[in-house]
Design a protein around this motif. Structure first.
Motif, mmCIF file in Angstrom:
data_model
loop_
_atom_site.group_PDB
_atom_site.id
_atom_site.type_symbol
_atom_site.label_atom_id
_atom_site.label_comp_id
_atom_site.label_asym_id
_atom_site.label_seq_id
_atom_site.Cartn_x
_atom_site.Cartn_y
_atom_site.Cartn_z
ATOM 1 N N THR A 197 0.870 -1.185 0.000
ATOM 2 C CA THR A 197 0.000 0.000 0.000
ATOM 3 C C THR A 197 0.898 1.224 0.000
ATOM 4 O O THR A 197 1.878 1.273 0.765
ATOM 5 C CB THR A 197 -0.889 0.029 1.274
ATOM 6 N N VAL A 198 0.593 2.195 -0.854
ATOM 7 C CA VAL A 198 1.326 3.472 -0.786
ATOM 8 C C VAL A 198 0.315 4.564 -0.471
ATOM 9 O O VAL A 198 -0.712 4.682 -1.124
ATOM 10 C CB VAL A 198 2.120 3.781 -2.085
ATOM 11 N N ASN A 199 0.645 5.319 0.558
ATOM 12 C CA ASN A 199 -0.325 6.233 1.154
ATOM 13 C C ASN A 199 0.104 7.679 0.918
ATOM 14 O O ASN A 199 1.090 8.150 1.492
ATOM 15 C CB ASN A 199 -0.396 5.916 2.655
ATOM 16 N N ILE A 200 -0.627 8.368 0.073
ATOM 17 C CA ILE A 200 -0.248 9.731 -0.311
ATOM 18 C C ILE A 200 -0.813 10.677 0.763
ATOM 19 O O ILE A 200 -2.027 10.880 0.856
ATOM 20 C CB ILE A 200 -0.818 10.085 -1.714
ATOM 21 N N ALA A 201 0.128 11.229 1.545
ATOM 22 C CA ALA A 201 -0.302 11.996 2.724
ATOM 23 C C ALA A 201 -0.296 13.494 2.435
ATOM 24 O O ALA A 201 0.719 14.057 2.013
ATOM 25 C CB ALA A 201 0.614 11.678 3.902
ATOM 26 N N VAL A 240 -1.929 -0.935 -3.408
ATOM 27 C CA VAL A 240 -3.176 -0.169 -3.254
ATOM 28 C C VAL A 240 -2.785 1.297 -3.083
ATOM 29 O O VAL A 240 -1.867 1.612 -2.313
ATOM 30 C CB VAL A 240 -3.952 -0.651 -2.004
ATOM 31 N N THR A 241 -3.463 2.182 -3.799
ATOM 32 C CA THR A 241 -3.221 3.615 -3.593
ATOM 33 C C THR A 241 -4.133 4.081 -2.457
ATOM 34 O O THR A 241 -5.340 3.883 -2.489
ATOM 35 C CB THR A 241 -3.557 4.420 -4.868
ATOM 36 N N SER A 242 -3.501 4.684 -1.454
ATOM 37 C CA SER A 242 -4.238 5.147 -0.275
ATOM 38 C C SER A 242 -4.046 6.660 -0.145
ATOM 39 O O SER A 242 -3.086 7.227 -0.682
ATOM 40 C CB SER A 242 -3.654 4.439 0.955
ATOM 41 N N VAL A 243 -4.951 7.314 0.571
ATOM 42 C CA VAL A 243 -4.753 8.739 0.859
ATOM 43 C C VAL A 243 -4.998 9.023 2.331
ATOM 44 O O VAL A 243 -5.755 8.310 2.999
ATOM 45 C CB VAL A 243 -5.652 9.656 -0.008
ATOM 46 N N HIS A 244 -4.349 10.073 2.809
ATOM 47 C CA HIS A 244 -4.400 10.450 4.229
ATOM 48 C C HIS A 244 -4.420 11.971 4.246
ATOM 49 O O HIS A 244 -3.405 12.621 3.989
ATOM 50 C CB HIS A 244 -3.131 9.888 4.896
ATOM 51 N N CYS A 245 -5.592 12.545 4.502
ATOM 52 C CA CYS A 245 -5.729 13.997 4.341
ATOM 53 C C CYS A 245 -5.989 14.703 5.663
ATOM 54 O O CYS A 245 -6.872 14.305 6.422
ATOM 55 C CB CYS A 245 -6.883 14.296 3.393
ATOM 56 N N HIS A 246 -5.240 15.768 5.885
ATOM 57 C CA HIS A 246 -5.480 16.604 7.064
ATOM 58 C C HIS A 246 -6.384 17.779 6.684
ATOM 59 O O HIS A 246 -6.565 18.097 5.514
ATOM 60 C CB HIS A 246 -4.151 17.044 7.676
ATOM 61 N N ASN A 250 -11.051 16.251 -0.319
ATOM 62 C CA ASN A 250 -9.835 15.768 -0.964
ATOM 63 C C ASN A 250 -9.818 14.242 -1.030
ATOM 64 O O ASN A 250 -9.433 13.654 -2.045
ATOM 65 C CB ASN A 250 -8.598 16.268 -0.210
ATOM 66 N N SER A 251 -10.239 13.597 0.056
ATOM 67 C CA SER A 251 -10.241 12.127 0.079
ATOM 68 C C SER A 251 -11.202 11.588 -0.985
ATOM 69 O O SER A 251 -10.893 10.621 -1.692
ATOM 70 C CB SER A 251 -10.681 11.596 1.454
ATOM 71 N N LEU A 252 -12.355 12.236 -1.096
ATOM 72 C CA LEU A 252 -13.350 11.764 -2.074
ATOM 73 C C LEU A 252 -12.849 11.991 -3.508
ATOM 74 O O LEU A 252 -13.058 11.155 -4.388
ATOM 75 C CB LEU A 252 -14.686 12.466 -1.843
ATOM 76 N N ALA A 253 -12.163 13.127 -3.710
ATOM 77 C CA ALA A 253 -11.598 13.385 -5.047
ATOM 78 C C ALA A 253 -10.584 12.301 -5.400
ATOM 79 O O ALA A 253 -10.512 11.833 -6.545
ATOM 80 C CB ALA A 253 -10.948 14.770 -5.070
ATOM 81 N N VAL A 291 -8.828 4.806 2.116
ATOM 82 C CA VAL A 291 -8.818 6.161 2.689
ATOM 83 C C VAL A 291 -8.534 6.048 4.178
ATOM 84 O O VAL A 291 -9.051 5.164 4.854
ATOM 85 C CB VAL A 291 -10.129 6.958 2.510
ATOM 86 N N GLU A 292 -7.715 6.980 4.643
ATOM 87 C CA GLU A 292 -7.389 7.013 6.063
ATOM 88 C C GLU A 292 -8.099 8.204 6.706
ATOM 89 O O GLU A 292 -8.297 9.243 6.076
ATOM 90 C CB GLU A 292 -5.876 7.144 6.253
ATOM 91 N N GLY A 293 -8.459 8.045 7.948
ATOM 92 C CA GLY A 293 -9.111 9.146 8.645
ATOM 93 C C GLY A 293 -9.418 8.748 10.062
ATOM 94 O O GLY A 293 -9.016 7.673 10.530
#
Ligand code: KIV
Ligand code: ZN
Length: 517
Positions: free
Chosen positions: A166-170, A199-205, A214-217, A226-228
């Motif tokens: 998994t790579v998590n774009i923060a 897996v492409t993951s995202v982690h948005c502040h 941003n996570s939904l985009a 999605v992380e949260g």
């Protein structure tokens, strides 16, 4: 329901716990982890094992007791951190090591004080080490939204080659906006040659209030994790609120074309539990879980909803587990009625627990006569507090005199650590102050009260008062909660709850220490 899934990665116990002023005990973390399991999250980030012995213990316990979801521990790209993370989760049914390192120039230069080549080497070496222990490895380039995109491609390709699944774009500092983030995720998916192996993951502040958007985009651009955090907890302005992302996916399958494994009926209860344990209130107008989220004030809206719910409601409150505020039980209700109502609210109690809950319920019904679902939830929260926080001192008796011509005076009796009963009295600027002064004379643990809040659980003069306080000692904050129909008793309970946390702090309490990413 769309077949393609988005994995929900909950980091309430790690990034959420980094919120200023939150410090959870291991039993509290366990309680949240079990509820996240009921909610159906795919991954629980249980903590940052190398950050403190308390965090290590909590991660280890969650790993051994919560068996369905993947349990992740965070680690910096230092081999000792990776080893600690692995040691904490090796007993998990489905362990994951999550390693991260800064990737933006500003962080590499000023925070890490290295050069980009060294950072790349650290990332690859840590992923390789993690992979030697664990099949499931996640890698996060920290501050990825301010990272040179060519460097990001290189880094992602290298860590996937080294074994990251998994790579998590923060978006660590909450800097990006939906259109830009969509484009970044699309470019990554187009230009990293081996991206299909992870897996492409995202982690948005949420610094600009756009973490959910941003996570939904990113999901639209192909992210599948999605992380949260629940209630949007997290560093500074917090992380993306998971309940909002989940319900957006659920409500608009036409737009997102994906589904989650979440049991949405557990959302309200999870939100309440997290707010209750962390002492972070949920703002009334908060989407999905705020007190007003499904309340219609204007006449036109009320009229519309009565005629046809979908006129002004895009979600059914029951679909997120909102308890009705209707009267459900009363003075004459029996044990079976209580059990069945608690079952419906998601609390399954054994015989002894039910007996204890019944006693508290009878007590409340005597004072209130009409007991609603919201009252029952408050009752169960009080019970949980007693279980989760070691009762070094317990409140046995409190009595106050106050009035516009009296000096507020309180007498309290506490049961101490050895079971001995201690009584003292105090005066103060008001009745709560007098109670706290009297308690201080017995307990004698220096601290400063930094926050005091009182909320009514339901409407009406006989409502349960729910008190949340924060005290500080040696730079560490401890929260305390207490509820009762008498707000002075609720205030005394909240103080005892906070003091007990402070006193047992040496015992697995994680406080608000800061080895944070
Ligand atoms: O915000 C961040 O970058 C993080 C990482 C550790 C994923 O929390
Ligand atoms: Zn974060």
């Amino acid at each position: 329901m769309p077949e393609e899934k988005v994995m929900i990665f909950d980091t309430t116990l790690r990034d959420g716990e980094q919120s200023a002023g939150i410090g959870l005990t291991t039993p509290e973390k366990m309680e949240i982890a079990k509820q996240l399991d009921r909610l159906g999250v795919d991954i629980i980030e249980a903590g940052f094992a190398a950050s403190s012995p308390g965090d290590f213990d909590a991660v280890q316990r969650i790993a051994s007791e919560v068996r369905r979801p993947i349990i992740a521990s965070l680690a910096r790209c230092y081999i000792p951190d990776v080893e600690q993370a692995w040691r904490a989760i090796e007993g998990a049914a489905r362990p994951r090591v999550h390693v991260f390192i800064s990737s933006s120039d500003v962080q590499i230069m000023h925070q890490l004080r290295r050069n980009p080549e060294q950072v790349l080497e650290m990332a690859v070496a840590s992923v390789e080490r993690a992979k030697s222990y664990c099949d499931d490895v996640e890698f996060s380039p920290m501050d990825a939204t301010r990272t040179d995109i060519e460097y990001l491609y290189t880094m992602l390709e290298a860590v996937i080659e080294a074994g990251a699944n998994t790579v998590n774009i923060a978006d660590t500092v909450g800097y990006t906006v939906p259109a830009e983030f969509y484009e970044r995720i699309r470019l990554i998916r187009e230009n990293v040659p081996n991206i299909g192996r992870a897996v492409t993951s995202v982690h948005c502040h949420n610094d600009l209030g756009m973490s959910v958007a941003n996570s939904l985009a990113a999901i639209t651009a192909g992210a599948r994790q999605v992380e949260g955090c629940i209630n949007g907890l997290g560093e500074r302005a917090g992380n993306a609120a998971l309940e909002e992302i989940i319900m957006a996916i659920e409500t608009r399958p036409d737009l997102f074309g994906v589904s989650t494994n979440i049991d949405t009926r557990q959302i309200y209860r999870t939100s309440r539990l997290v707010s209750d344990i962390t002492g972070f209130p949920v703002q009334p107008n908060k989407a999905i879980v705020g007190a007003n989220a499904f309340r219609h004030a204007s006449g036109i809206h009320q009229d519309g909803v009565l005629k046809e719910r979908s006129t002004f409601e895009i979600m059914d409150p029951r679909s997120v587990g909102w308890p009705s505020n209707e009267l459900v039980l009363g003075k004459l209700s029996g044990r079976a009625g209580l059990r069945s109502r608690l079952d419906e609210l998601g609390y399954s109690l054994d015989q002894a627990e039910l007996a204890e809950a019944f006693e508290a319920f009878k007590d409340l019904a005597d004072k209130k006569r009409e007991v609603s679902d919201a009252d029952l939830v408050a009752l169960m929260s009080s019970r949980r507090r007693r279980v989760d926080v070691p009762a070094v001192y317990t409140l046995d008796h409190v009595q106050v005199t106050a009035g516009n011509h009296d000096i507020p005076t309180a007498t309290v009796r506490l049961i101490g650590p050895d079971g001995d009963s201690m009584t003292d009295a105090g005066t103060g600027t008001g009745p709560v102050d007098a109670v706290y002064k009297a308690i201080n004379r017995i307990v004698q643990v220096p601290n400063t009260l930094t926050e005091f809040r009182i909320d009514a659980v339901t409407q009406g003069i006989d409502a349960i008062g729910d008190v949340t306080i924060r005290i500080e000692s040696e730079g560490v904050a401890y929260i305390g909660r207490g509820s009762d129909t008498d707000i002075i008793v609720a205030s005394a309970r909240a103080y005892m709850n906070a003091l007990n946390r402070l006193i047992s702090a040496g015992n697995g309490h994680t406080g608000t220490t800061d080895p944070s990413p």
